[in-house]
Design a protein around this motif. Structure first.
Motif, mmCIF file in Angstrom:
data_model
loop_
_atom_site.group_PDB
_atom_site.id
_atom_site.type_symbol
_atom_site.label_atom_id
_atom_site.label_comp_id
_atom_site.label_asym_id
_atom_site.label_seq_id
_atom_site.Cartn_x
_atom_site.Cartn_y
_atom_site.Cartn_z
ATOM 1 N N TYR A 145 6.913 11.791 -6.429
ATOM 2 C CA TYR A 145 7.495 10.541 -5.937
ATOM 3 C C TYR A 145 6.837 10.158 -4.628
ATOM 4 N N GLY A 146 7.113 8.926 -4.202
ATOM 5 C CA GLY A 146 6.571 8.470 -2.933
ATOM 6 C C GLY A 146 7.162 7.127 -2.564
ATOM 7 N N PHE A 147 6.529 6.487 -1.595
ATOM 8 C CA PHE A 147 6.973 5.180 -1.138
ATOM 9 C C PHE A 147 5.774 4.256 -0.990
ATOM 10 N N ILE A 148 6.014 2.998 -1.300
ATOM 11 C CA ILE A 148 5.014 1.946 -1.119
ATOM 12 C C ILE A 148 5.587 0.982 -0.094
ATOM 13 N N LYS A 177 0.836 -1.196 0.000
ATOM 14 C CA LYS A 177 0.000 0.000 0.000
ATOM 15 C C LYS A 177 0.870 1.244 0.000
ATOM 16 N N VAL A 178 0.280 2.309 -0.502
ATOM 17 C CA VAL A 178 0.992 3.581 -0.597
ATOM 18 C C VAL A 178 1.198 4.123 0.811
ATOM 19 N N LYS A 179 2.466 4.321 1.163
ATOM 20 C CA LYS A 179 2.800 4.849 2.488
ATOM 21 C C LYS A 179 2.735 6.375 2.464
ATOM 22 N N PHE A 180 3.199 6.933 1.347
ATOM 23 C CA PHE A 180 3.381 8.371 1.233
ATOM 24 C C PHE A 180 3.519 8.701 -0.239
ATOM 25 N N TYR A 181 2.822 9.714 -0.695
ATOM 26 C CA TYR A 181 2.961 10.127 -2.095
ATOM 27 C C TYR A 181 2.915 11.638 -2.157
ATOM 28 N N ASN A 182 3.973 12.229 -2.678
ATOM 29 C CA ASN A 182 4.032 13.678 -2.841
ATOM 30 C C ASN A 182 3.758 13.982 -4.304
ATOM 31 N N ARG A 183 2.528 14.380 -4.598
ATOM 32 C CA ARG A 183 2.121 14.608 -5.986
ATOM 33 C C ARG A 183 2.911 15.750 -6.611
ATOM 34 N N GLU A 184 3.233 16.772 -5.816
ATOM 35 C CA GLU A 184 3.996 17.908 -6.349
ATOM 36 C C GLU A 184 5.391 17.495 -6.789
ATOM 37 N N GLY A 244 6.577 5.562 -12.795
ATOM 38 C CA GLY A 244 6.399 4.132 -12.571
ATOM 39 C C GLY A 244 4.956 3.720 -12.333
ATOM 40 N N VAL A 245 4.039 4.715 -12.397
ATOM 41 C CA VAL A 245 2.623 4.431 -12.163
ATOM 42 C C VAL A 245 1.941 4.129 -13.494
ATOM 43 N N SER A 246 1.290 2.976 -13.594
ATOM 44 C CA SER A 246 0.629 2.576 -14.838
ATOM 45 C C SER A 246 -0.554 3.479 -15.157
ATOM 46 N N ASN A 247 -0.647 3.881 -16.417
ATOM 47 C CA ASN A 247 -1.782 4.674 -16.915
ATOM 48 C C ASN A 247 -2.035 5.944 -16.106
ATOM 49 N N GLU A 248 -0.973 6.474 -15.504
ATOM 50 C CA GLU A 248 -1.093 7.707 -14.716
ATOM 51 C C GLU A 248 -2.260 7.634 -13.731
ATOM 52 N N ALA A 249 -2.405 6.458 -13.112
ATOM 53 C CA ALA A 249 -3.482 6.255 -12.139
ATOM 54 C C ALA A 249 -3.340 7.238 -10.985
ATOM 55 N N GLU A 250 -4.463 7.641 -10.423
ATOM 56 C CA GLU A 250 -4.465 8.503 -9.247
ATOM 57 C C GLU A 250 -4.163 7.642 -8.024
ATOM 58 N N ASP A 308 -3.653 3.695 -0.268
ATOM 59 C CA ASP A 308 -4.247 2.901 -1.351
ATOM 60 C C ASP A 308 -3.541 1.556 -1.470
ATOM 61 N N ALA A 309 -4.314 0.504 -1.681
ATOM 62 C CA ALA A 309 -3.740 -0.811 -1.963
ATOM 63 C C ALA A 309 -3.309 -0.830 -3.425
ATOM 64 N N VAL A 310 -2.128 -1.339 -3.664
ATOM 65 C CA VAL A 310 -1.576 -1.361 -5.021
ATOM 66 C C VAL A 310 -0.872 -2.687 -5.289
#
Length: 70
Positions: free
Chosen positions: A21-24, A11-18, A38-44, A49-51
């Motif tokens: 990057y982030g960590f899973i 799951k997404v631990k932290f995501y900095n959209r600005e 590295g995100v498929s299809n520019e998913a939100e 979130d479970a990934v």
């Protein structure tokens, strides 16, 4: 690992959209860096979130790629 066809889950631990990057946190308890590229299809993605994803060797260690929400 080479020839790794199974998707890891976590799951997404932290995501900095600005900063794009982030960590899973994987189900294996390890944290994996990811970049928006590295995100498929520019998913939100949002925190918690479970990934599913694949792990690739990056310049600074393992990173998550082919990330898709579950």
């Amino acid at each position: 690992s080479k020839g790794h066809i199974f998707m890891d889950k976590g799951k997404v631990k932290f995501y900095n959209r600005e900063k794009k990057y982030g960590f899973i946190t994987g189900d294996d308890g390890k944290d994996y860096f990811f970049h928006v590229s590295g995100v498929s299809n520019e998913a939100e993605l949002n925190d918690e979130d479970a990934v599913e994803f694949k792990v690739e060797d990056g310049e600074r260690g393992p990173k998550a790629v082919e990330i898709s929400p579950l």
